[in-house]
Write a protein that holds these residues in place. Sequence first.
Motif, PDB file in Angstrom:
ATOM      1  N   LYS A 138       7.449  13.879  -2.268  1.00  0.00           N
ATOM      2  CA  LYS A 138       8.691  14.153  -2.989  1.00  0.00           C
ATOM      3  C   LYS A 138       9.907  13.971  -2.100  1.00  0.00           C
ATOM      4  N   LYS A 139       9.726  14.141  -0.798  1.00  0.00           N
ATOM      5  CA  LYS A 139      10.836  13.958   0.146  1.00  0.00           C
ATOM      6  C   LYS A 139      10.807  12.573   0.787  1.00  0.00           C
ATOM      7  N   HIS A 140       9.621  12.122   1.166  1.00  0.00           N
ATOM      8  CA  HIS A 140       9.517  10.927   2.013  1.00  0.00           C
ATOM      9  C   HIS A 140       9.085   9.670   1.274  1.00  0.00           C
ATOM     10  N   GLY A 141       8.671   9.803   0.009  1.00  0.00           N
ATOM     11  CA  GLY A 141       8.128   8.652  -0.687  1.00  0.00           C
ATOM     12  C   GLY A 141       6.719   8.343  -0.210  1.00  0.00           C
ATOM     13  N   THR A 142       6.241   7.148  -0.557  1.00  0.00           N
ATOM     14  CA  THR A 142       4.897   6.743  -0.151  1.00  0.00           C
ATOM     15  C   THR A 142       4.829   6.622   1.366  1.00  0.00           C
ATOM     16  N   MET A 143       3.790   7.193   1.943  1.00  0.00           N
ATOM     17  CA  MET A 143       3.690   7.315   3.404  1.00  0.00           C
ATOM     18  C   MET A 143       2.583   6.447   3.975  1.00  0.00           C
ATOM     19  N   ALA A 144       2.668   6.192   5.273  1.00  0.00           N
ATOM     20  CA  ALA A 144       1.538   5.678   6.029  1.00  0.00           C
ATOM     21  C   ALA A 144       0.612   6.853   6.344  1.00  0.00           C
ATOM     22  N   LEU A 145      -0.657   6.545   6.600  1.00  0.00           N
ATOM     23  CA  LEU A 145      -1.628   7.599   6.887  1.00  0.00           C
ATOM     24  C   LEU A 145      -2.540   7.176   8.029  1.00  0.00           C
ATOM     25  N   ILE A 146      -2.662   8.051   9.022  1.00  0.00           N
ATOM     26  CA  ILE A 146      -3.662   7.911  10.074  1.00  0.00           C
ATOM     27  C   ILE A 146      -4.685   9.013   9.836  1.00  0.00           C
ATOM     28  N   HIS A 147      -5.910   8.604   9.531  1.00  0.00           N
ATOM     29  CA  HIS A 147      -6.948   9.533   9.094  1.00  0.00           C
ATOM     30  C   HIS A 147      -8.126   9.434  10.057  1.00  0.00           C
ATOM     31  N   VAL A 148      -8.414  10.523  10.769  1.00  0.00           N
ATOM     32  CA  VAL A 148      -9.545  10.590  11.695  1.00  0.00           C
ATOM     33  C   VAL A 148     -10.634  11.430  11.035  1.00  0.00           C
TER      34      VAL A 148
END
Length: 318
Positions: A138-148
Amino acid sequence: MSRSFNQPLGGNEMPRFGGPGTMFRLPSAPLSDDLDIAIVGVPLDIGTSNRSGSRFGPRSVRNESVLVRPYGMATRAAPFDSFQIADVGDVPLNTFNLKESIRIIEDYYDQLVSHDIKPLTVGGDHTIALPILRALKKKHGTMALIHVDAHADINDDMFGERECHGTIFRRALEEGLVDGNKMVQIGLRATGYSAEDFDWSRNQGVRVVQAEECWHKSLEPLMAEVRQRIGEETPVYLSFDIDGLDPSVAPGTGTPEPAGLTAAQGLEIIRGCWGTNVVGADLVEVSPPYDPSGNTSLLAANLLFEMLCSFPGCLRRD
């Protein structure tokens, strides 16, 4: 006028076995516009499909965090000189109702975002990442994700449930919370229900880095690739399941898988996030009952410190 930042209680002021039970022995505080980063506990484990116990994760990680000192000696990072950070306590969940708890978590993080605070979250099972991502979008829009993680967490449902710890990143991609072309999953491994279990992620544009690709090597080159893929401006969320690491270094978790990442590789991944626009991070799935030594929680506390060091604007002391 320069700001005065909260500092952890020092080991020479109060023995490390005494003092407050907060993360890093920081002051506790309510959500407010004064904070840059809030450390939040989310003691949920009713979204897990195997061994429970991660509800005790936040408390145990806080206990072990007394051994973490305020400066990173390898990076010379100084997070407590860079940001106003406080432990804001735990989200008040409904321990009998998973759907209601997911709603409560999203509402809580809506409040957090309204104060322009970046969250550093201690889980709890991995279900908690979904409502957090919903609030941050809601604040940043669509995000990148680093998922470990040892697991892709892209099941369509589990026992008919579409929101639990094994489905969250399918939901996140379907809902546009994260961009598949700016998403990387690191440490996936072990056995599956079909040979194509990880391919759904790949078909969404996700860079899937199976554990075998990480064996016997430094992950610094991988993280350089990740930074190039994501860029400097895109908001990034880091979600770190402790079972991404090998059970030899992190046995205290609900779904351990052999032949995982080393502790050093976990540090390399987090340190490699420096230079991206990290807007939030979590460390999940620590289940203290399966590691009475406390080593898993101690490692988790150190990984959380490294996450603080990877937020944009963290000072590096020369």
